[in-house]
Motif scaffolding. Structure first.
Motif, PDB file in Angstrom:
ATOM      1  N   LYS A   1       0.627  -1.175   0.037  1.00  0.00           N
ATOM      2  CA  LYS A   1       0.059  -0.110  -0.067  1.00  0.00           C
ATOM      3  C   LYS A   1       0.883   1.282  -0.056  1.00  0.00           C
ATOM      4  CE  LYS A   1      -3.958   0.272   1.968  1.00  0.00           C
ATOM      5  NZ  LYS A   1      -5.174   0.489   2.874  1.00  0.00           N
ATOM      6  N   ASN A   2       2.130   1.089   0.770  1.00  0.00           N
ATOM      7  CA  ASN A   2       2.832   2.566   0.940  1.00  0.00           C
ATOM      8  C   ASN A   2       3.665   2.846  -0.666  1.00  0.00           C
ATOM      9  OD1 ASN A   2       2.181   3.129   3.590  1.00  0.00           O
ATOM     10  ND2 ASN A   2       3.774   1.699   4.275  1.00  0.00           N
ATOM     11  N   ILE A   3       3.885   1.654  -1.307  1.00  0.00           N
ATOM     12  CA  ILE A   3       4.799   1.768  -2.401  1.00  0.00           C
ATOM     13  C   ILE A   3       3.664   2.527  -3.559  1.00  0.00           C
ATOM     14  CG2 ILE A   3       4.340  -0.398  -3.519  1.00  0.00           C
ATOM     15  CD1 ILE A   3       7.373   1.686  -3.346  1.00  0.00           C
ATOM     16  N   TYR A   4       2.329   1.898  -3.363  1.00  0.00           N
ATOM     17  CA  TYR A   4       1.499   2.525  -4.361  1.00  0.00           C
ATOM     18  C   TYR A   4       1.037   4.115  -4.036  1.00  0.00           C
ATOM     19  CZ  TYR A   4       0.613  -1.221  -7.205  1.00  0.00           C
ATOM     20  OH  TYR A   4       0.872  -2.423  -8.159  1.00  0.00           O
ATOM     21  N   ARG A   5       1.096   4.279  -2.635  1.00  0.00           N
ATOM     22  CA  ARG A   5       0.941   5.809  -2.605  1.00  0.00           C
ATOM     23  C   ARG A   5       2.112   6.737  -3.003  1.00  0.00           C
ATOM     24  NH1 ARG A   5      -0.131   4.279   3.986  1.00  0.00           N
ATOM     25  NH2 ARG A   5      -2.129   4.317   3.840  1.00  0.00           N
ATOM     26  N   VAL A   6       3.339   6.095  -3.174  1.00  0.00           N
ATOM     27  CA  VAL A   6       4.174   6.836  -3.974  1.00  0.00           C
ATOM     28  C   VAL A   6       3.899   6.905  -5.634  1.00  0.00           C
ATOM     29  CG1 VAL A   6       6.785   6.851  -4.426  1.00  0.00           C
ATOM     30  CG2 VAL A   6       6.192   6.161  -2.334  1.00  0.00           C
ATOM     31  N   TYR A   7       3.592   5.547  -6.050  1.00  0.00           N
ATOM     32  CA  TYR A   7       3.629   5.609  -7.536  1.00  0.00           C
ATOM     33  C   TYR A   7       2.415   6.518  -7.805  1.00  0.00           C
ATOM     34  CZ  TYR A   7       5.521   0.825  -7.252  1.00  0.00           C
ATOM     35  OH  TYR A   7       6.241  -0.263  -7.267  1.00  0.00           O
ATOM     36  N   LEU A   8       1.086   6.791  -7.254  1.00  0.00           N
ATOM     37  CA  LEU A   8       0.220   7.569  -7.618  1.00  0.00           C
ATOM     38  C   LEU A   8       0.260   9.045  -7.019  1.00  0.00           C
ATOM     39  CD1 LEU A   8      -2.430   4.613  -6.585  1.00  0.00           C
ATOM     40  CD2 LEU A   8      -1.889   5.326  -8.920  1.00  0.00           C
ATOM     41  N   GLY A   9       0.789   9.034  -5.839  1.00  0.00           N
ATOM     42  CA  GLY A   9       1.076  10.416  -5.446  1.00  0.00           C
ATOM     43  C   GLY A   9       1.818  11.091  -6.048  1.00  0.00           C
ATOM     44  N   VAL A  10       3.201  10.686  -6.192  1.00  0.00           N
ATOM     45  CA  VAL A  10       4.373  11.330  -6.700  1.00  0.00           C
ATOM     46  C   VAL A  10       4.201  11.611  -8.345  1.00  0.00           C
ATOM     47  CG1 VAL A  10       6.834  11.558  -6.907  1.00  0.00           C
ATOM     48  CG2 VAL A  10       5.882  10.681  -4.761  1.00  0.00           C
ATOM     49  N   GLY A  11       3.656  10.502  -8.656  1.00  0.00           N
ATOM     50  CA  GLY A  11       3.292  10.540 -10.210  1.00  0.00           C
ATOM     51  C   GLY A  11       2.326  11.775 -10.598  1.00  0.00           C
ATOM     52  N   ALA A  12       1.422  11.988  -9.804  1.00  0.00           N
ATOM     53  CA  ALA A  12       0.519  13.270 -10.198  1.00  0.00           C
ATOM     54  C   ALA A  12       1.376  14.429 -10.082  1.00  0.00           C
ATOM     55  CB  ALA A  12      -0.553  13.258  -9.040  1.00  0.00           C
ATOM     56  N   VAL A  13       2.371  14.558  -9.213  1.00  0.00           N
ATOM     57  CA  VAL A  13       3.202  15.645  -9.081  1.00  0.00           C
ATOM     58  C   VAL A  13       4.256  15.861 -10.244  1.00  0.00           C
ATOM     59  CG1 VAL A  13       5.068  16.648  -7.660  1.00  0.00           C
ATOM     60  CG2 VAL A  13       3.044  15.914  -6.393  1.00  0.00           C
ATOM     61  N   MET A  14       4.407  14.773 -10.701  1.00  0.00           N
ATOM     62  CA  MET A  14       5.441  14.726 -11.899  1.00  0.00           C
ATOM     63  C   MET A  14       4.845  15.347 -13.011  1.00  0.00           C
ATOM     64  SD  MET A  14       8.439  13.908 -11.039  1.00  0.00           S
ATOM     65  CE  MET A  14       8.201  14.524  -9.555  1.00  0.00           C
ATOM     66  N   TYR A  15       3.518  14.728 -13.187  1.00  0.00           N
ATOM     67  CA  TYR A  15       2.806  15.118 -14.175  1.00  0.00           C
ATOM     68  C   TYR A  15       2.444  16.576 -14.436  1.00  0.00           C
ATOM     69  CZ  TYR A  15       1.003  11.633 -17.429  1.00  0.00           C
ATOM     70  OH  TYR A  15       1.076  10.434 -18.388  1.00  0.00           O
ATOM     71  N   ALA A  16       2.154  17.212 -13.189  1.00  0.00           N
ATOM     72  CA  ALA A  16       2.014  18.603 -13.006  1.00  0.00           C
ATOM     73  C   ALA A  16       3.261  19.486 -13.392  1.00  0.00           C
ATOM     74  CB  ALA A  16       1.554  18.832 -11.503  1.00  0.00           C
ATOM     75  N   LEU A  17       4.475  18.856 -13.078  1.00  0.00           N
ATOM     76  CA  LEU A  17       5.463  19.556 -13.285  1.00  0.00           C
ATOM     77  C   LEU A  17       5.664  19.792 -14.844  1.00  0.00           C
ATOM     78  CD1 LEU A  17       7.924  18.389 -10.581  1.00  0.00           C
ATOM     79  CD2 LEU A  17       7.300  20.710 -10.867  1.00  0.00           C
ATOM     80  N   ILE A  18       5.446  18.615 -15.451  1.00  0.00           N
ATOM     81  CA  ILE A  18       5.567  18.560 -16.861  1.00  0.00           C
ATOM     82  C   ILE A  18       4.827  19.685 -17.695  1.00  0.00           C
ATOM     83  CG2 ILE A  18       5.383  17.436 -19.145  1.00  0.00           C
ATOM     84  CD1 ILE A  18       6.370  14.865 -17.464  1.00  0.00           C
ATOM     85  N   ALA A  19       3.431  19.515 -17.255  1.00  0.00           N
ATOM     86  CA  ALA A  19       2.301  20.353 -17.634  1.00  0.00           C
ATOM     87  C   ALA A  19       2.782  21.876 -17.345  1.00  0.00           C
ATOM     88  CB  ALA A  19       1.074  20.020 -17.090  1.00  0.00           C
ATOM     89  N   LEU A  20       3.245  22.198 -16.390  1.00  0.00           N
ATOM     90  CA  LEU A  20       3.451  23.563 -16.174  1.00  0.00           C
ATOM     91  C   LEU A  20       4.958  24.062 -16.540  1.00  0.00           C
ATOM     92  CD1 LEU A  20       2.473  23.636 -12.434  1.00  0.00           C
ATOM     93  CD2 LEU A  20       1.203  24.754 -14.287  1.00  0.00           C
TER      94      LEU A  20
END
Length: 443
Positions: free
Chosen positions: A298-317
């Motif tokens: 569960k903890n590793i999927y928190r990383v995949y999904l939460g940090v992944g959303a941040v990475m997409y935001a950085l690319i978009a901005l």
């Protein structure tokens, strides 16, 4: 076909190389974007149309894994790897014929439908066997094998680009490249077919001590009735959609992002970017899945999904202002994408046990089927519409990335809702296993 049983003294470390020979081959699917530009040019296709073989391949991967999971459990990994070899290689040969005749439907049918069946059966073929060989480190074991699927494009991307350069990017050159792929992968996958073995205690073979699985055990049929299965289905679907959207469009995407800058990306550099994404995909499968053995699924999927959303935001901005930032964020996203695939079998084993984990895994991969359509469709369709509206460069992808962020948030919430499976879904331990255990204890 009876699964080949390992003889006494046979090393379990020979199983991961057998799995890798199959997964490195079928992992070529992640290099499909290298073929998109020449196919579009030679056959007059749009970006959405050129994605069809890849999309259908992923759909068939999930469907064949779902319907073939029980057969894989019953017939063993050698049978499954043989079926995968025949279908995957035949798909390339049919695609070669389609390119030669300039019949795109035959490429879609060969690579997508026939080859996609090979993808699905080949993908799940070693998973259950690996978990049984490595009950102490299931995340690491499945990560080693499944990293091959992520790393297949690391080999196939530059190899395909070189062949297209040598043979030409017209229909005949593409046909030759497909033909070479089909024959080469058949030989390489054969190594895995000949090498793979199942552990004696899991085979039920005569003269071997069949060990009863320990801990909670849930059948594949019963797993479908639990909320945990559908929550993990949602988690996988959202994570895959977000990652595959970049992966399928990788080569043209990085070219578009920096087309208006002073340092545009060449065709060779774009193929190199695809190879880098493959390396991140591969590294994430072994690195993050092994980490999950330490910090929990569960903890590793928190990383995949939460940090992944941040990475997409950085690319978009900021992605179009810095090439290193764009590449770094894309690499992190693809490492999470790969890690999600490699960790999900261990997550299933934790929740449902090893009883029919291969069949459960196969059914869960229908999430990949949907994601394989959604990810490329979102990115390609929006890019095509933006281009028709007169936009270009990074503006082709902004809306797509916002959608991906939303999907990752949905996956994050689903992961938070996962709880242990209710005991009423568990399969009772076999009476024979109980009798053997009682005899052992009394002795």
């Amino acid at each position: 076909m009876s699964p080949p049983v390992a003889p006494p003294g046979w090393s379990r470390w020979l199983v991961p190389p057998a799995a890798l020979s199959v997964h490195l081959s079928i992992g070529q699917a992640y290099a499909w974007s290298v073929f998109k530009p020449p196919l579009e040019s030679a056959l007059g296709l749009s970006g959405t149309q050129s994605a069809l073989p890849f999309q259908l391949g992923i759909v068939m991967l999930g469907l064949s894994a779902a319907f073939g999971g029980t057969l894989v459990e019953r017939n063993g990994p050698r049978w499954a790897m043989t079926v995968a070899l025949i279908c995957f290689s035949s798909g390339f040969l049919l695609s070669a014929l389609g390119a030669s005749l300039e019949q795109y439907w035959l490429i879609v049918f060969g690579y997508g439908f026939v080859g996609g069946i090979g993808l699905g059966i080949g993908y799940i073929s070693p998973v259950s066997t690996l978990i049984k060989w490595f009950p102490d480190r299931p995340g690491m074991a499945t990560g080693i094998a499944i990293m091959g699927f992520g790393g297949g494009a690391l080999i196939a991307s530059p190899w395909s680009a070189q062949m297209l350069e040598s043979f030409g990017g017209d229909s005949s050159g593409i046909a030759v490249a497909f033909l070479v792929h089909g024959l080469s992968y058949a030989v390489f996958m054969l190594l895995g077919v000949l090498l793979v073995r199942v552990p004696p205690h899991a085979s039920g073979a005569r003269g071997t001590a069949r060990q009863a699985p320990t801990g909670p055990q849930v059948s594949a049929k019963q797993a479908l009735r639990t909320p945990q299965f559908w929550l993990l289905w949602t988690v996988l679907c959202m994570n895959v959609t977000a990652g595959i959207g970049i992966l399928e469009k990788a080569a043209p995407m990085i070219t578009d992002f920096f087309a208006d800058t002073s340092t545009p990306v060449s065709v060779t550099a774009a193929a190199g970017f695809v190879a880098l994404l493959s390396a991140a995909n591969m590294a994430g499968r072994i690195g993050w899945s092994s980490t999950s053995d330490l910090i929990g699924r569960k903890n590793i999927y928190r990383v995949y999904l939460g940090v992944g959303a941040v990475m997409y935001a950085l690319i978009a901005l900021f992605g179009d202002t810095s090439k290193p930032l764009f590449i770094l964020c894309a690499l992190v996203i693809l490492s999470f994408y790969g890690g999600g695939f490699a960790t999900i079998p261990a997550y299933l084993k934790d929740l449902f046990g090893t009883y029919q984990v291969g069949a459960i895994h196969g059914r869960l991969l229908t999430a990949w089927s949907l994601a394989g359509v959604l990810g490329p469709l979102i990115v390609n369709w929006i890019a095509d519409r933006q281009e028709e509206a007169g936009r270009h460069g990074a503006s082709l992808y902004g809306l797509s990335f916002v959608i991906m962020i939303g999907l990752l948030v949905v996956g994050f919430v689903a992961n938070e809702l996962v709880r242990p499976v209710d005991p009423r879904h568990h399969v009772p331990q076999p009476k024979e296993a109980d009798r053997v255990q009682q005899q052992s204890e009394s002795a």
